[in-house]
Write a protein that holds these residues in place. Structure first.
Motif, PDB file in Angstrom:
ATOM      1  N   MET A 239       0.841  -1.189   0.000  1.00 10.75           N
ATOM      2  CA  MET A 239       0.000   0.000   0.000  1.00 10.75           C
ATOM      3  C   MET A 239       0.886   1.252   0.000  1.00 10.75           C
ATOM      4  SD  MET A 239      -2.642   1.048   2.987  1.00 10.75           S
ATOM      5  CE  MET A 239      -3.604   2.509   2.887  1.00 10.75           C
ATOM      6  N   THR A 240       0.559   2.161  -0.868  1.00 12.04           N
ATOM      7  CA  THR A 240       1.282   3.421  -0.921  1.00 12.04           C
ATOM      8  C   THR A 240       0.862   4.299   0.249  1.00 12.04           C
ATOM      9  OG1 THR A 240       1.307   3.296  -3.324  1.00 12.04           O
ATOM     10  CG2 THR A 240       1.781   5.436  -2.346  1.00 12.04           C
ATOM     11  N   LYS A 241       1.836   4.887   0.893  1.00 16.72           N
ATOM     12  CA  LYS A 241       1.528   5.772   2.019  1.00 16.72           C
ATOM     13  C   LYS A 241       0.972   7.090   1.512  1.00 16.72           C
ATOM     14  CE  LYS A 241       4.801   4.208   5.500  1.00 16.72           C
ATOM     15  NZ  LYS A 241       5.787   4.685   6.481  1.00 16.72           N
ATOM     16  N   LEU A 242       0.033   7.642   2.257  1.00 18.81           N
ATOM     17  CA  LEU A 242      -0.511   8.959   1.956  1.00 18.81           C
ATOM     18  C   LEU A 242       0.487  10.017   2.385  1.00 18.81           C
ATOM     19  CD1 LEU A 242      -4.106   8.415   3.291  1.00 18.81           C
ATOM     20  CD2 LEU A 242      -3.489   8.751   0.895  1.00 18.81           C
ATOM     21  N   ARG A 243       0.643  11.041   1.582  1.00 20.46           N
ATOM     22  CA  ARG A 243       1.504  12.176   1.942  1.00 20.46           C
ATOM     23  C   ARG A 243       0.634  13.193   2.665  1.00 20.46           C
ATOM     24  NH1 ARG A 243       5.993  13.551   2.263  1.00 20.46           N
ATOM     25  NH2 ARG A 243       6.126  15.243   0.801  1.00 20.46           N
ATOM     26  N   ILE A 244       0.964  13.474   3.924  1.00 19.65           N
ATOM     27  CA  ILE A 244       0.202  14.417   4.750  1.00 19.65           C
ATOM     28  C   ILE A 244       1.107  15.572   5.155  1.00 19.65           C
ATOM     29  CG2 ILE A 244      -1.102  14.742   6.889  1.00 19.65           C
ATOM     30  CD1 ILE A 244      -2.524  12.896   4.850  1.00 19.65           C
ATOM     31  N   GLY A 245       0.690  16.783   4.815  1.00 21.58           N
ATOM     32  CA  GLY A 245       1.419  17.984   5.198  1.00 21.58           C
ATOM     33  C   GLY A 245       0.856  18.550   6.490  1.00 21.58           C
ATOM     34  N   ILE A 246       1.726  18.820   7.440  1.00 16.40           N
ATOM     35  CA  ILE A 246       1.335  19.397   8.731  1.00 16.40           C
ATOM     36  C   ILE A 246       1.827  20.834   8.750  1.00 16.40           C
ATOM     37  CG2 ILE A 246       1.574  19.232  11.233  1.00 16.40           C
ATOM     38  CD1 ILE A 246       2.176  16.186  10.766  1.00 16.40           C
ATOM     39  N   LEU A 247       0.896  21.778   8.637  1.00 17.91           N
ATOM     40  CA  LEU A 247       1.249  23.193   8.526  1.00 17.91           C
ATOM     41  C   LEU A 247       1.254  23.875   9.880  1.00 17.91           C
ATOM     42  CD1 LEU A 247      -0.186  22.365   5.737  1.00 17.91           C
ATOM     43  CD2 LEU A 247      -0.348  24.805   5.412  1.00 17.91           C
ATOM     44  N   ILE A 248       2.364  24.492  10.224  1.00 16.02           N
ATOM     45  CA  ILE A 248       2.434  25.331  11.417  1.00 16.02           C
ATOM     46  C   ILE A 248       1.850  26.685  11.015  1.00 16.02           C
ATOM     47  CG2 ILE A 248       3.880  26.366  13.188  1.00 16.02           C
ATOM     48  CD1 ILE A 248       5.963  24.170  12.609  1.00 16.02           C
ATOM     49  N   GLY A 249       0.712  27.040  11.598  1.00 16.41           N
ATOM     50  CA  GLY A 249      -0.079  28.171  11.137  1.00 16.41           C
ATOM     51  C   GLY A 249       0.323  29.543  11.632  1.00 16.41           C
ATOM     52  N   THR A 250       1.471  29.687  12.245  1.00 20.48           N
ATOM     53  CA  THR A 250       1.929  30.992  12.708  1.00 20.48           C
ATOM     54  C   THR A 250       3.431  31.091  12.526  1.00 20.48           C
ATOM     55  OG1 THR A 250       1.956  32.543  14.573  1.00 20.48           O
ATOM     56  CG2 THR A 250       2.119  30.215  15.109  1.00 20.48           C
ATOM     57  N   THR A 251       3.907  32.306  12.402  1.00 17.23           N
ATOM     58  CA  THR A 251       5.346  32.528  12.229  1.00 17.23           C
ATOM     59  C   THR A 251       5.942  33.352  13.364  1.00 17.23           C
ATOM     60  OG1 THR A 251       4.881  34.474  10.864  1.00 17.23           O
ATOM     61  CG2 THR A 251       5.223  32.389   9.704  1.00 17.23           C
ATOM     62  N   ARG A 252       5.159  33.628  14.389  1.00 16.45           N
ATOM     63  CA  ARG A 252       5.634  34.452  15.514  1.00 16.45           C
ATOM     64  C   ARG A 252       6.900  33.878  16.137  1.00 16.45           C
ATOM     65  NH1 ARG A 252       1.136  34.711  19.759  1.00 16.45           N
ATOM     66  NH2 ARG A 252       2.809  35.706  20.908  1.00 16.45           N
ATOM     67  N   ALA A 253       7.760  34.745  16.590  1.00 13.02           N
ATOM     68  CA  ALA A 253       8.999  34.312  17.248  1.00 13.02           C
ATOM     69  C   ALA A 253       8.703  33.513  18.515  1.00 13.02           C
ATOM     70  CB  ALA A 253       9.867  35.527  17.577  1.00 13.02           C
ATOM     71  N   THR A 254       7.627  33.855  19.223  1.00  8.06           N
ATOM     72  CA  THR A 254       7.302  33.194  20.496  1.00  8.06           C
ATOM     73  C   THR A 254       6.207  32.145  20.333  1.00  8.06           C
ATOM     74  OG1 THR A 254       5.699  34.926  21.005  1.00  8.06           O
ATOM     75  CG2 THR A 254       7.954  35.219  21.844  1.00  8.06           C
ATOM     76  N   ARG A 255       6.025  31.631  19.150  1.00  7.16           N
ATOM     77  CA  ARG A 255       4.929  30.702  18.889  1.00  7.16           C
ATOM     78  C   ARG A 255       5.049  29.409  19.684  1.00  7.16           C
ATOM     79  NH1 ARG A 255       6.485  28.682  12.776  1.00  7.16           N
ATOM     80  NH2 ARG A 255       8.260  27.402  13.401  1.00  7.16           N
ATOM     81  N   PHE A 256       3.910  28.789  19.862  1.00  5.75           N
ATOM     82  CA  PHE A 256       3.789  27.492  20.514  1.00  5.75           C
ATOM     83  C   PHE A 256       3.550  26.401  19.468  1.00  5.75           C
ATOM     84  CE2 PHE A 256       0.576  24.462  22.245  1.00  5.75           C
ATOM     85  CZ  PHE A 256       1.336  23.840  23.215  1.00  5.75           C
ATOM     86  N   GLY A 257       3.159  26.785  18.268  1.00  3.20           N
ATOM     87  CA  GLY A 257       2.691  25.864  17.234  1.00  3.20           C
ATOM     88  C   GLY A 257       3.629  24.740  16.864  1.00  3.20           C
ATOM     89  N   HIS A 258       4.929  24.940  17.021  1.00  2.00           N
ATOM     90  CA  HIS A 258       5.863  23.874  16.672  1.00  2.00           C
ATOM     91  C   HIS A 258       5.715  22.663  17.590  1.00  2.00           C
ATOM     92  CE1 HIS A 258       7.865  26.228  19.769  1.00  2.00           C
ATOM     93  NE2 HIS A 258       8.643  25.184  20.012  1.00  2.00           N
ATOM     94  N   LYS A 259       5.242  22.877  18.841  1.00  2.00           N
ATOM     95  CA  LYS A 259       5.081  21.750  19.775  1.00  2.00           C
ATOM     96  C   LYS A 259       3.944  20.822  19.351  1.00  2.00           C
ATOM     97  CE  LYS A 259       7.223  23.871  23.792  1.00  2.00           C
ATOM     98  NZ  LYS A 259       7.087  24.232  25.200  1.00  2.00           N
ATOM     99  N   PRO A 260       2.721  21.333  19.140  1.00  2.00           N
ATOM    100  CA  PRO A 260       1.679  20.418  18.672  1.00  2.00           C
ATOM    101  C   PRO A 260       1.958  19.879  17.264  1.00  2.00           C
ATOM    102  CG  PRO A 260       0.804  22.645  18.881  1.00  2.00           C
ATOM    103  CD  PRO A 260       2.181  22.655  19.460  1.00  2.00           C
ATOM    104  N   ALA A 261       2.640  20.659  16.431  1.00  2.00           N
ATOM    105  CA  ALA A 261       2.976  20.160  15.092  1.00  2.00           C
ATOM    106  C   ALA A 261       3.912  18.955  15.197  1.00  2.00           C
ATOM    107  CB  ALA A 261       3.613  21.263  14.250  1.00  2.00           C
ATOM    108  N   GLN A 262       4.920  19.042  16.058  1.00  2.00           N
ATOM    109  CA  GLN A 262       5.847  17.920  16.235  1.00  2.00           C
ATOM    110  C   GLN A 262       5.143  16.724  16.859  1.00  2.00           C
ATOM    111  OE1 GLN A 262       9.228  17.839  15.156  1.00  2.00           O
ATOM    112  NE2 GLN A 262       8.784  15.679  15.517  1.00  2.00           N
ATOM    113  N   TRP A 263       4.258  16.983  17.821  1.00  2.00           N
ATOM    114  CA  TRP A 263       3.509  15.907  18.479  1.00  2.00           C
ATOM    115  C   TRP A 263       2.632  15.169  17.472  1.00  2.00           C
ATOM    116  CZ3 TRP A 263      -1.954  16.671  19.648  1.00  2.00           C
ATOM    117  CH2 TRP A 263      -2.542  15.578  20.299  1.00  2.00           C
ATOM    118  N   ILE A 264       1.880  15.898  16.652  1.00  2.00           N
ATOM    119  CA  ILE A 264       0.993  15.243  15.688  1.00  2.00           C
ATOM    120  C   ILE A 264       1.812  14.572  14.590  1.00  2.00           C
ATOM    121  CG2 ILE A 264       0.423  17.102  14.054  1.00  2.00           C
ATOM    122  CD1 ILE A 264      -2.180  14.924  15.778  1.00  2.00           C
ATOM    123  N   PHE A 265       2.955  15.160  14.248  1.00  2.00           N
ATOM    124  CA  PHE A 265       3.873  14.526  13.291  1.00  2.00           C
ATOM    125  C   PHE A 265       4.355  13.179  13.835  1.00  2.00           C
ATOM    126  CE2 PHE A 265       8.262  13.598  12.128  1.00  2.00           C
ATOM    127  CZ  PHE A 265       8.177  13.534  10.746  1.00  2.00           C
TER     128      PHE A 265
END
Length: 191
Positions: A1-27
């Motif tokens: 079975m071919t794997k699905l390609r799923i893109g996980i977008l971090i929706g903010t670019t702020r210097a103090t963002r938190f988004g990289h943590k849930p993005a890494q967790w879901i990744f």
């Protein structure tokens, strides 16, 4: 079975963002599956100006080189997970701008959302679902909402993987995303 390609977008670019943590967790969760090949997309790597093209790329090719690179990257995926904070009851402008810079690349693909912040980013997620529908995407019913004590604990360093109810929602969301991504991929290939 071919794997699905799923893109996980971090929706903010702020210097103090938190988004990289849930993005890494879901990744990390997605990467444990045998049916998904996930990749984190950081909008910091695609510094597009505010949308200023003559039209959507559905009608006219984009002139901006970063936008063209963004469109090429978005086109690689079968589905997406948007990781978004809530800014004033909405997703960040940089995420909306990134969505606006592509159109044909999103069509007939599945999307899921991980929200965080005030009320778990629920109002931002609700708006993202409406935007996804307009872009001819299929948003999943289940999402992940990191709020209250969970949000503050994660900001202070607690692993999201330790929060059981978030794990259950994330698994259900990924299951739905995979189902819809497979169905839509088969339909796209048939058309």
């Amino acid at each position: 079975m071919t794997k699905l390609r799923i893109g996980i977008l971090i929706g903010t670019t702020r210097a103090t963002r938190f988004g990289h943590k849930p993005a890494q967790w879901i990744f990390d969760l997605a990467s444990r599956r045998d049916d998904v090949d996930a990749e984190i997309l950081d909008l910091r790597n695609f510094p597009m100006p505010f949308f200023d093209e003559v039209a959507s790329n559905a009608w006219a090719p984009s002139k901006n080189e970063v936008a063209q690179r963004w469109q090429k990257k978005v086109a690689e995926f079968d589905g997406y997970i948007f990781v978004t904070p809530e800014y004033n009851r909405a997703p960040p402008g940089v995420l909306k701008n990134a969505l606006d810079y592509a159109y044909v690349e999103w069509i007939r693909k599945a999307a899921a959302c991980v929200g965080y912040g005030s009320v778990g980013g629920a109002r931002a997620v609700e708006q993202l679902r409406l935007i996804c529908v307009e872009l001819q995407m299929a948003p999943t019913r289940t999402g992940v909402h990191i709020q209250g004590a969970d949000f503050f604990a994660a900001k202070q360093g607690k692993s999201l993987a330790e929060i059981e109810h978030l794990q259950k929602n994330a698994t259900a969301m990924l299951d739905e995303l995979v189902w819809w991504s497979l169905a839509l991929k088969a339909a796209r290939e048939k058309a």
